[in-house]
Design a protein around this motif. Structure first.
Motif, PDB file in Angstrom:
ATOM      1  N   ALA A 160      38.917 -31.831 -28.336  1.00  0.00           N
ATOM      2  CA  ALA A 160      39.686 -31.629 -29.572  1.00  0.00           C
ATOM      3  C   ALA A 160      38.829 -30.930 -30.618  1.00  0.00           C
ATOM      4  CB  ALA A 160      40.190 -32.973 -30.094  1.00  0.00           C
TER       5      ALA A 160
ATOM      6  N   GLN B 252      38.476 -27.276 -29.687  1.00  0.00           N
ATOM      7  CA  GLN B 252      39.686 -26.541 -30.040  1.00  0.00           C
ATOM      8  C   GLN B 252      39.759 -26.291 -31.540  1.00  0.00           C
ATOM      9  OE1 GLN B 252      42.993 -28.706 -28.428  1.00  0.00           O
ATOM     10  NE2 GLN B 252      42.341 -28.438 -26.295  1.00  0.00           N
ATOM     11  N   GLN B 253      39.338 -27.305 -32.307  1.00  0.00           N
ATOM     12  CA  GLN B 253      39.344 -27.141 -33.759  1.00  0.00           C
ATOM     13  C   GLN B 253      38.377 -26.030 -34.177  1.00  0.00           C
ATOM     14  OE1 GLN B 253      38.295 -30.693 -35.899  1.00  0.00           O
ATOM     15  NE2 GLN B 253      38.061 -29.631 -37.847  1.00  0.00           N
TER      16      GLN B 253
END
Length: 352
Positions: free
Chosen positions: A103, A106-107
């Motif tokens: 995550a 992806q950020q």
């Protein structure tokens, strides 16, 4: 979101971790206090191992109400050692461990794309200004070294067909490494790279190694007796040549020439030298280079050129040039420089 497991150091999983995880799988639950007694292992070690397994999400606190009263002598309910843990499969655990990391990746990727969009929004403005600058300025004086480097970087990045160059001197090793990085990037885009050096550079082992690496990348290298000055061509539309003496730091400046007629004239002159130069194939034997250098020195001796000028012409120090001359005089049995050139001519050493 689960805390990323790698934020705290986890010891490599060992035999105790395996025993505890296996015990949890077989019994459906794991009470650390009971495990410590059963395995006859200090409770502190069991607690540390359980914490490792918990951070890896292989164990997790069991739901309330499923525990049993601890046997006599074990910690009372509610203590860390009395907490019951249920096992998870590694497939499930790995999603808990890597999920927060992925995550975050992806950020960061989204942030990278967002910043790239902001920067690249200025690309049309840059290209319009850069093209207009080229059109308005047929000859540009680059008086600072930083300005020269910046111009070369921009021109290298925008080259689409060919980068051609001539270098009259022996470069320093650090300069070669910088040039190799630029060559790798340019050739990687399918751009042809051709470079001319004087024969004398091939008498240096580190230069031969560098040029061999260039050839391995796909560059074409040739050597000749004399390279008058440093010059680079980008797609045969822009020439950058050394500007000696007109800049504050003499020898540091350059001229960026974009006038089509002048660039064509300079490029044709470079091509003429290229056609008569000797290809460097990447071989480690420098015998041919020494023969070419020997021939060049004999020609200069025959012409009567002074040592300082001859040394500059061959891209070497005066001391090195005189050492070569001394060796040739002894080899030919000549008493003077001119006599050595004359002997060489009569012996056919300068034919062809």
């Amino acid at each position: 979101m689960d805390k990323i497991a790698t934020e705290a150091a986890i010891s490599p999983l060992g035999d105790l971790h395996v025993l505890l995880y296996r015990m949890a799988l077989e019994q459906g639950r794991l009470r650390p206090s009971a495990a410590a007694i059963r395995l006859d292992v200090p409770q502190s070690e069991v607690r540390a191992a359980v914490e490792d397994l918990s951070r890896l999400h292989l164990l997790h606190p069991a739901e309330e109400g499923h525990g049993t009263a601890p046997p006599p002598g074990e910690p009372s309910a509610g203590s860390p050692l009395d907490t019951e843990y249920a096992p998870r499969s590694p497939d499930v655990a790995v999603t808990h461990v890597t999920g927060p990391i992925e995550a975050k990746i992806q950020q960061l990727h989204r942030e990278s794309e967002r910043m790239s969009c902001h920067v690249m929004a200025m690309k049309p403005v840059f290209e319009e200004s850069w093209h207009g600058h080229f059109t308005r300025t047929p000859i540009e004086y680059l008086t600072l070294l930083d300005a020269v480097r910046s111009a070369l970087e921009r021109l290298s990045a925008s080259a689409r067909v060919e980068v051609a160059a001539a270098h009259p001197d022996l470069p320093a090793p650090a300069t070669l490494e910088e040039g190799l990085q630029r060559t790798t990037e340019v050739i990687g885009r399918g751009v042809l790279m051709r470079t001319i050096y004087p024969h004398s550079v091939l008498t240096h082992a580190y230069m031969q190694q560098h040029l061999s690496r260039m050839v391995a990348l796909g560059a074409q290298i040739r050597t000749t007796a004399h390279v008058p000055d440093r010059i680079l061509f980008f797609d045969a539309t822009t020439a950058v040549l050394a500007d000696h003496g007109s800049s504050p730091g003499e020898g540091k400046g350059a001229l960026a020439v974009r006038d089509p007629s002048l660039v064509r004239f300079l490029y044709r002159s470079w091509e003429s030298v290229w056609e008569s130069a000797r290809p460097f194939t990447g071989a480690t034997d420098d015998g041919s280079a020494k023969d070419e250098l020997r021939r060049s020195i004999l020609e200069l001796l025959e012409s009567g050129m002074k040592d300082g000028m001859a040394a500059r012409r061959l891209a070497m120090s005066v001391t090195t040039y005189r050492r070569h001359v001394t060796e040739l005089l002894a080899e030919l049995g000549a008493q003077s420089r001119f006599q050595a050139g004359s002997y060489a001519r009569r012996a056919g050493l300068l034919d062809g």
